[in-house]
Design a protein around this motif. Structure first.
Motif, PDB file in Angstrom:
ATOM      1  N   MET A 225       4.346   6.098  21.298  1.00 12.55           N
ATOM      2  CA  MET A 225       5.425   6.339  20.484  1.00 12.55           C
ATOM      3  C   MET A 225       5.938   7.671  20.261  1.00 12.55           C
ATOM      4  O   MET A 225       5.097   8.497  20.087  1.00 12.55           O
ATOM      5  N   THR A 226       7.163   7.968  20.012  1.00  8.16           N
ATOM      6  CA  THR A 226       7.782   9.104  19.460  1.00  8.16           C
ATOM      7  C   THR A 226       7.528   9.204  17.916  1.00  8.16           C
ATOM      8  O   THR A 226       7.153   7.860  17.317  1.00  8.16           O
ATOM      9  N   ASP A 227       7.712  10.156  17.055  1.00  5.04           N
ATOM     10  CA  ASP A 227       7.815  10.214  15.667  1.00  5.04           C
ATOM     11  C   ASP A 227       8.763   9.322  15.182  1.00  5.04           C
ATOM     12  O   ASP A 227       8.570   8.485  14.310  1.00  5.04           O
ATOM     13  N   LEU A 228       9.933   9.080  15.805  1.00  2.00           N
ATOM     14  CA  LEU A 228      10.978   8.217  15.346  1.00  2.00           C
ATOM     15  C   LEU A 228      10.664   6.959  15.336  1.00  2.00           C
ATOM     16  O   LEU A 228      10.800   6.124  14.466  1.00  2.00           O
ATOM     17  N   VAL A 229      10.128   6.638  16.381  1.00  2.00           N
ATOM     18  CA  VAL A 229       9.516   4.923  16.642  1.00  2.00           C
ATOM     19  C   VAL A 229       8.302   4.785  15.806  1.00  2.00           C
ATOM     20  O   VAL A 229       8.284   3.720  15.163  1.00  2.00           O
ATOM     21  N   ALA A 230       7.345   5.748  15.599  1.00  2.00           N
ATOM     22  CA  ALA A 230       6.274   5.510  14.772  1.00  2.00           C
ATOM     23  C   ALA A 230       6.438   5.395  13.313  1.00  2.00           C
ATOM     24  O   ALA A 230       5.868   4.618  12.699  1.00  2.00           O
ATOM     25  N   GLY A 233       6.708   1.804  11.273  1.00  2.00           N
ATOM     26  CA  GLY A 233       5.373   1.205  10.833  1.00  2.00           C
ATOM     27  C   GLY A 233       4.174   2.108  10.425  1.00  2.00           C
ATOM     28  O   GLY A 233       3.277   1.572   9.929  1.00  2.00           O
ATOM     29  N   HIS A 234       4.398   3.397  10.440  1.00  3.53           N
ATOM     30  CA  HIS A 234       3.399   4.056   9.965  1.00  3.53           C
ATOM     31  C   HIS A 234       4.031   5.319   9.245  1.00  3.53           C
ATOM     32  O   HIS A 234       5.140   5.877   9.354  1.00  3.53           O
ATOM     33  N   SER A 235       2.888   5.921   8.389  1.00  5.54           N
ATOM     34  CA  SER A 235       3.193   7.186   7.633  1.00  5.54           C
ATOM     35  C   SER A 235       2.124   8.138   7.705  1.00  5.54           C
ATOM     36  O   SER A 235       1.031   7.513   7.866  1.00  5.54           O
TER      37      SER A 235
END
Length: 402
Positions: A225-230, A233-235
């Motif tokens: 995943m890219t940062d944008l996609v991640a 659902g993730h932080s």
């Protein structure tokens, strides 16, 4: 007389010129002072901006230096432990300095790589092969209720993950990182207080990989995943880790199915579905207009209605737009089957052994076996035949099935 008369105006003109010169000089001095003031203000702004940028960069560097990877405990319990010494031993061929447990870890990891890695593979193909093996072979943990010797801790180290074939998120993350390091690829573990995953480098670019979330979810749903996609659902602390912005090795780009337009998606989806959990991505030959995007939204609503209850097999369904190459977008449809394959080798209420256990418990405590998932107790052998139906009827619990 004429001479004196002519000289008087000359004296007056000289005074006027002198006054004008004094006034002009004052204006120039004032203007010069204003310019100096403005320059000083501008210089002060520049200095403040530079100081702010230096402070910001220093703070970012401080955060990066303070970021704890190895030694951090996710959830205050599962420690991220270094495995560099194991990967170094693999790369050097010398395991003489490893402990016995680390030698066992190296041996198990070496066997996995021998199974999935082939000559001539690219780094991406190696990464994908390891990811697929972990998703297919490592579970979320044992369903056993009784704690047996050796089961006192959840699998959060590569040794425990590879030996028990179960893992918590830290176990997936550290094991994936070990494999990547053994294959010569750089890899970080990303974490927050309650979760951890990986950030792997391919061809100089970084990608997020959350094997844990995909193991019992949708394969490729959280892969590269890219940062944008991640961020969906993730932080995580973005200032402490490299930026992931390339789409070259994302599944949406690598595995995208090309279609002419939005109306071609249903048929392409039906053809691609294999009855299992899947992540399917659709590329469009031409950029989508606003009308196309609106059609796609309506399409997704209809697909969700069909997939969630109108077929023999029902699915959890999620749709997302993914960044493609250039300015285009790729439509991702993530499908997870509602039905979960039962684990083999166990005992359940449907097995003969399970029924015997339920009947034994019900008889000992005088409870209805149906409430435990068993069958109704048979009537006594000497009971009149006409009472058999009554006994069965009275012992049944409404709403429970055998």
């Amino acid at each position: 007389m004429s001479t004196e008369t002519n000289q008087a105006p000359k004296k007056g003109a000289g005074a006027v010129k002198l006054a004008a010169a004094v006034l002009l000089s004052g204006c120039l001095i004032a203007s010069l002072g204003l310019n100096i003031y403005q320059a000083a203000v501008q210089n002060q702004k520049v200095i403040e901006y530079i100081d702010h940028e230096l402070d910001r960069q220093a703070e970012a560097a401080k955060k990066e230096n303070e970021y704890i990877e190895d030694g951090y405990k996710v959830g205050g319990e599962y420690e991220i432990r270094s495995t560099t010494h194991i990967s170094d031993a693999y790369l050097s061929g010398d395991d003489s300095r490893l402990s016995q447990e680390d030698k066992e870890t190296l041996s198990m990891a070496r066997d996995v790589l021998a199974e999935v890695i082939e000559d001539g593979m690219s780094d991406y193909e190696k990464e994908e092969a390891v990811y697929k093996w972990l998703v297919s072979n490592i579970g979320h943990g044992s369903r056993s209720v009784i704690s047996r010797p050796g089961m006192g801790r959840s699998a959060f180290t590569p040794h425990d993950v590879l030996s028990t074939r179960s893992a918590v998120c830290v176990g997936y993350a550290t094991t994936f990182r070990l494999f990547m390091n053994m294959l010569g690829m750089d890899c970080h573990i990303v974490h927050n207080e309650y979760h951890s995953w990986d950030l792997v480098q391919l061809d100089g670019d970084w990608y997020h990989v959350d094997v844990y979330s995909d193991a019992y979810g949708v394969p490729y749903g959280n892969f590269n995943m890219t940062d944008l996609v991640a961020k969906a659902g993730h932080s995580w602390d973005e200032s402490a880790l490299p930026e992931a912005k390339s789409v070259k090795y994302t599944p949406a780009v690598r595995n995208g199915i090309e279609v002419d337009g939005v109306l071609d998606v249903p048929a392409a989806l039906k053809e691609a579905m294999d009855g299992e959990s899947s992540a399917l991505f659709f590329k469009f030959k031409n950029p989508l207009s606003d009308e196309d995007m609106a059609m796609a939204d309506f399409l997704v609503g209809g697909l969700e209605q069909v997939l969630s209850g109108m077929l023999e097999e029902s699915y959890y369904f999620r749709a997302s737009w993914y960044p493609g190459e250039g300015d285009g977008y790729i439509l991702g449809l993530l499908l997870e089957s509602h039905s979960v394959e039962e684990e083999t080798g166990g005992i359940d209420a449907g097995s003969p052994e399970g029924q015997k256990i339920i009947q034994a418990i019900a008889q000992a405590f005088g409870v209805d076996p149906v409430a435990l998932g068993g069958e109704a107790a048979p009537p006594p052998e000497d009971a009149p035949a006409e009472n058999a139906a009554v006994i069965t009827k009275n012992t049944a619990v409404p709403g429970l099935t055998r």
